[in-house]
Scaffold this active site. Structure first.
Site, mmCIF file in Angstrom:
data_model
loop_
_atom_site.group_PDB
_atom_site.id
_atom_site.type_symbol
_atom_site.label_atom_id
_atom_site.label_comp_id
_atom_site.label_asym_id
_atom_site.label_seq_id
_atom_site.Cartn_x
_atom_site.Cartn_y
_atom_site.Cartn_z
ATOM 1 N N HIS A 1 0.812 -1.218 0.000
ATOM 2 C CA HIS A 1 0.000 0.000 0.000
ATOM 3 C C HIS A 1 0.844 1.267 0.000
ATOM 4 O O HIS A 1 2.012 1.250 0.321
ATOM 5 C CB HIS A 1 -0.976 0.014 1.187
ATOM 6 C CG HIS A 1 -0.344 0.118 2.526
ATOM 7 N ND1 HIS A 1 -0.052 -0.979 3.303
ATOM 8 C CD2 HIS A 1 0.039 1.190 3.254
ATOM 9 C CE1 HIS A 1 0.489 -0.587 4.439
ATOM 10 N NE2 HIS A 1 0.555 0.732 4.435
ATOM 11 N N ARG B 1 -2.210 11.117 3.908
ATOM 12 C CA ARG B 1 -2.888 11.698 5.068
ATOM 13 C C ARG B 1 -4.082 12.511 4.587
ATOM 14 O O ARG B 1 -3.963 13.255 3.613
ATOM 15 C CB ARG B 1 -1.922 12.577 5.858
ATOM 16 C CG ARG B 1 -0.868 11.788 6.586
ATOM 17 C CD ARG B 1 0.055 12.694 7.398
ATOM 18 N NE ARG B 1 0.978 11.895 8.160
ATOM 19 C CZ ARG B 1 2.147 11.442 7.702
ATOM 20 N NH1 ARG B 1 2.524 11.744 6.477
ATOM 21 N NH2 ARG B 1 2.926 10.716 8.457
ATOM 22 N N GLU C 1 -3.926 3.466 1.533
ATOM 23 C CA GLU C 1 -4.203 3.716 2.944
ATOM 24 C C GLU C 1 -4.429 5.210 3.126
ATOM 25 O O GLU C 1 -3.579 6.025 2.775
ATOM 26 C CB GLU C 1 -3.025 3.271 3.813
ATOM 27 C CG GLU C 1 -3.174 3.647 5.275
ATOM 28 C CD GLU C 1 -1.912 3.423 6.088
ATOM 29 O OE1 GLU C 1 -1.708 4.194 7.052
ATOM 30 O OE2 GLU C 1 -1.125 2.511 5.763
ATOM 31 N N ASN D 1 -5.685 11.816 11.037
ATOM 32 C CA ASN D 1 -5.294 12.251 12.375
ATOM 33 C C ASN D 1 -6.469 13.037 12.936
ATOM 34 O O ASN D 1 -6.866 14.065 12.372
ATOM 35 C CB ASN D 1 -4.021 13.103 12.318
ATOM 36 C CG ASN D 1 -2.831 12.268 11.902
ATOM 37 O OD1 ASN D 1 -2.470 11.316 12.565
ATOM 38 N ND2 ASN D 1 -2.244 12.607 10.777
ATOM 39 N N HIS E 1 2.476 11.774 -7.043
ATOM 40 C CA HIS E 1 1.093 11.396 -7.317
ATOM 41 C C HIS E 1 0.914 9.891 -7.208
ATOM 42 O O HIS E 1 1.877 9.148 -7.148
ATOM 43 C CB HIS E 1 0.684 11.854 -8.721
ATOM 44 C CG HIS E 1 1.483 11.211 -9.819
ATOM 45 N ND1 HIS E 1 2.640 11.755 -10.304
ATOM 46 C CD2 HIS E 1 1.290 10.067 -10.521
ATOM 47 C CE1 HIS E 1 3.136 10.985 -11.254
ATOM 48 N NE2 HIS E 1 2.334 9.934 -11.404
ATOM 49 N N GLU F 1 -2.874 10.709 -11.252
ATOM 50 C CA GLU F 1 -2.703 10.567 -12.690
ATOM 51 C C GLU F 1 -3.745 9.588 -13.203
ATOM 52 O O GLU F 1 -4.016 8.563 -12.574
ATOM 53 C CB GLU F 1 -1.294 10.063 -12.997
ATOM 54 C CG GLU F 1 -0.992 9.944 -14.473
ATOM 55 C CD GLU F 1 0.443 9.521 -14.747
ATOM 56 O OE1 GLU F 1 0.841 9.552 -15.918
ATOM 57 O OE2 GLU F 1 1.173 9.153 -13.798
#
Length: 179
Positions: free
Chosen positions: A26, A30, A93, A97, A120, A166
């Site tokens: 993965h 964030r 993923e 936070n 990207h 992309e």
């Protein structure tokens, strides 16, 4: 002779036995607001949430998403699905936070502003023109449309946090990078 690798300075042409079975599982991004990001990735890009893991003591949550074929047998049982998720390729993923969604001035660096770093992620689509129509219908923000710039037949869109994605159609890229 079967293909193994393109060769350039620094490339090891022999796969070390010790690395057999290693899988790129993965990539993590964030995110500020899970509801907004999950809506984008699940609706606009058709991804499915495989697992959500919460870490209350550290105040963050992880969402693991993937494009899952209808024929794939994804385990229902949580432990088995977690194990299955961490054995796949091409997982995204999204890390949240806690509290970032409550701060209107909070922003993550997208990697494309100075200083540049991360660039990207990429989705391959079966029909670029159809994908562009879908993105337009969903008011997706573009960095670059396929007809713009020097690289034709390649688009870049932004996710809700400003990360670049992309968009390519593999069959249009056979001459890409050739002189």
């Amino acid at each position: 002779m079967p293909f193994t690798t393109e060769v350039y300075p620094g490339v090891n042409t022999v796969v070390p036995e010790e690395t057999l079975g290693f899988t790129l599982n993965h990539t993590m991004l964030r995110i500020i607001d899970p509801e907004v990001s999950l809506a984008f990735y699940s609706k606009v890009l058709g991804m499915r949430v495989l697992r959500k893991l919460d870490f209350p003591e550290m105040k963050f949550s992880l969402y693991f998403l993937a494009k899952v074929d209808k024929s794939e047998n994804v385990p229902e049982e949580i432990g088995a699905r977690t194990q299955w998720t961490f054995s796949q390729r091409g997982i995204l993923e999204l890390t949240h936070n806690w509290g970032t969604e409550d701060d209107p001035s909070f922003k993550y660096h997208d990697g494309n502003a100075d200083p540049k770093g991360f660039g990207h992620i990429c989705f391959s689509v079966p029909d670029l023109a159809e994908a562009i129509r879908w993105f337009d219908a969903n008011n997706v923000q573009y960095v670059k449309r396929p007809e713009q710039g020097k690289m034709k037949d390649v688009a870049f869109i932004k996710d809700p946090d400003g990360y670049w994605i992309e968009i390519v159609q593999a069959s249009l890229l056979t001459q890409l990078g050739r002189a």
